[in-house]
Design an enzyme around this catalytic site. Structure first.
Site, PDB file in Angstrom:
ATOM      1  N   TYR A  61      -2.207  -1.728   6.853  1.00  0.00           N
ATOM      2  CA  TYR A  61      -3.110  -2.697   7.467  1.00  0.00           C
ATOM      3  C   TYR A  61      -2.853  -2.739   8.966  1.00  0.00           C
ATOM      4  O   TYR A  61      -1.716  -2.615   9.430  1.00  0.00           O
ATOM      5  CB  TYR A  61      -2.890  -4.103   6.892  1.00  0.00           C
ATOM      6  N   SER A  63      -8.623  -2.596  -2.012  1.00  0.00           N
ATOM      7  CA  SER A  63      -9.367  -1.384  -1.677  1.00  0.00           C
ATOM      8  C   SER A  63     -10.603  -1.226  -2.555  1.00  0.00           C
ATOM      9  O   SER A  63     -11.682  -0.891  -2.076  1.00  0.00           O
ATOM     10  CB  SER A  63      -8.458  -0.152  -1.809  1.00  0.00           C
ATOM     11  N   ARG A  94       0.848  -1.195   0.000  1.00  0.00           N
ATOM     12  CA  ARG A  94       0.000   0.000   0.000  1.00  0.00           C
ATOM     13  C   ARG A  94       0.881   1.240   0.000  1.00  0.00           C
ATOM     14  O   ARG A  94       1.117   1.866   1.027  1.00  0.00           O
ATOM     15  CB  ARG A  94      -0.945  -0.023   1.204  1.00  0.00           C
ATOM     16  N   ASP A 117      -4.614  -1.277  -6.560  1.00  0.00           N
ATOM     17  CA  ASP A 117      -5.047  -1.782  -5.257  1.00  0.00           C
ATOM     18  C   ASP A 117      -6.421  -2.451  -5.336  1.00  0.00           C
ATOM     19  O   ASP A 117      -7.458  -1.840  -5.082  1.00  0.00           O
ATOM     20  CB  ASP A 117      -5.059  -0.629  -4.251  1.00  0.00           C
ATOM     21  N   GLN A 169      -1.471   2.657  -5.922  1.00  0.00           N
ATOM     22  CA  GLN A 169      -2.886   2.922  -5.645  1.00  0.00           C
ATOM     23  C   GLN A 169      -3.787   2.488  -6.793  1.00  0.00           C
ATOM     24  O   GLN A 169      -4.876   1.961  -6.571  1.00  0.00           O
ATOM     25  CB  GLN A 169      -3.089   4.405  -5.346  1.00  0.00           C
TER      26      GLN A 169
END
Length: 389
Positions: free
Chosen positions: A238, A142, A131, A139, A136
């Site tokens: 996380y 997410s 992350r 991801d 991004q």
């Protein structure tokens, strides 16, 4: 429409997912066009996108070849893009050095990893993607958690025995429902935003005091974590596992909130470990009959006692919904987001002559180094696969 680059850098197979309840697909006609412009050729198994609303003809129009399922599926391709791990029979057809990319459930997956090693396959496990800002756009966790948080609130609202928003009528005023969300990660924040849009008063509990600002920016009310000397740490975006003393203090704090809640959304998870048990049987018994709990962590053991994967059960008059696989229930958009994430990762590892994993490992690329599960016959995360993490 983007045209192929004219340089053939590899053949990619898109499988029809066969896991029970799985409706997503790893590539859409949009991402097929996008990656064909980079020189990739696509083979799409017949029916691969139907459950997500993408017809075979849509893939053909995007330039993909449609292939029949069968014993030779996967032979000769350079990469397989998938949602869940491909069947063993497909992996056996792949040539040494081929790439497999998807949600490979790597924690404790010793059987899968042994086959990947034996076949000399390179595997990118999207669960391990670091992350960081550069990753991004890739991801997957997410984007899919966002959908799960949204759908969880809709399920809770549909099962609830009262209105969600405040209503002022000739018969009197109906007070808004009170929602409690456990965990202010991606799923929790989307659940907060969705519950607020429906008109609920929303409280959010999280072990990280820093989450308060995010919660309040979305109109939620933050329940501060218990005052303990040792709070759960965070790694790579996380949360790490909390101590039992902290969890006991948190459960005691939550009992009062649960007694007032109409709907509860549980989202607290720790990668590779059992989800923390935040709501005990006794706490469920203290909730208002008719209230609803949706447990998004049910596949990892659950945040709430008594939840069952994929089922709705009743305990002490409270409906407990095991919210497993919710992104698949919004398959069209879930697939669109998943496919874009995966396409971004493919573009990252694609060089002029094909997939350039060796070069990126030499350059210590954090994205490839972070999620390359197997490569050249070796497992790069043996402790994680063996369960020793």
């Amino acid at each position: 429409m983007a045209e192929p680059s004219g340089v053939d850098v590899g053949a990619v197979l898109i499988l029809r997912e066969r896991s029970a309840g799985e409706s997503r697909v790893a590539a859409t006609p949009e991402t097929v066009r996008r990656l064909r412009a980079r020189g990739l050729n696509f083979q799409v198994e017949l029916g691969a996108g139907l459950a997500a609303g993408y017809a075979d003809q849509d893939y053909a129009d995007a330039g993909a070849s449609l292939v029949e399922p069968g014993a030779g599926l996967g032979a000769g391709v350079d990469a397989v893009l998938c949602v869940n791990p491909p069947a063993a029979a497909v992996l056996e057809q792949l040539k040494p050095g081929a790439l497999v990319a998807g949600l490979l459930a790597p924690y404790g997956a010793s059987g899968l990893v042994e086959q990947l090693q034996a076949r000399q396959l390179s595997a990118l496990a999207l669960e391990l993607l670091p992350r960081i800002s550069r990753a991004q756009s890739m991801d997957v966790l997410s984007s899919q958690a966002n959908i799960a948080g949204y759908k969880a609130v809709l399920l809770a609202a549909a099962a609830l025995d009262r209105y969600v928003p405040m209503l002022m009528t000739a018969a009197g005023t109906i007070q808004p429902a009170r929602a409690l969300i456990l965990g202010a990660g991606v799923a929790g924040l989307q659940a907060l935003a969705t519950a607020r849009r429906l008109g609920a008063v929303v409280y959010v509990s999280d072990v990280r005091p820093a989450a308060k600002e995010q919660v309040e920016s979305l109109g939620g009310r933050f329940v501060s974590p218990p005052e303990q000397e040792e709070r759960p740490a965070e790694s790579g975006g996380y949360a790490k596992a909390a101590s039992e003393a902290f969890l006991a203090a948190q459960r005691q704090q939550l009992a009062e909130q649960l007694a007032l809640a109409d709907m509860v959304i549980c989202t607290a998870q720790v990668p590779g470990r059992r989800a923390p048990l935040l709501i005990s049987e006794e706490m469920v018994a203290g909730m208002r009959p008719g209230s609803v709990v949706v447990d998004l962590a049910v596949a990892q053991g659950g945040n709430c006692a008594g939840t069952v994967c994929g089922q709705t059960v009743e305990r002490h008059g409270v409906q407990l919904i095991g919210g497993d696989g919710l992104p698949s229930s919004v398959a069209n958009h879930a697939s669109a987001l998943y496919a874009r994430n995966l396409a971004a990762l493919v573009e990252h590892v694609l060089g002029e002559g094909g997939f350039s994993l060796d070069q990126q490992l030499e350059q210590e690329d954090p994205i490839v180094a972070g999620c390359l599960l197997t490569h050249a016959g070796a497992c790069r995360f043996p402790d994680l696969v063996s369960g020793a993490n």
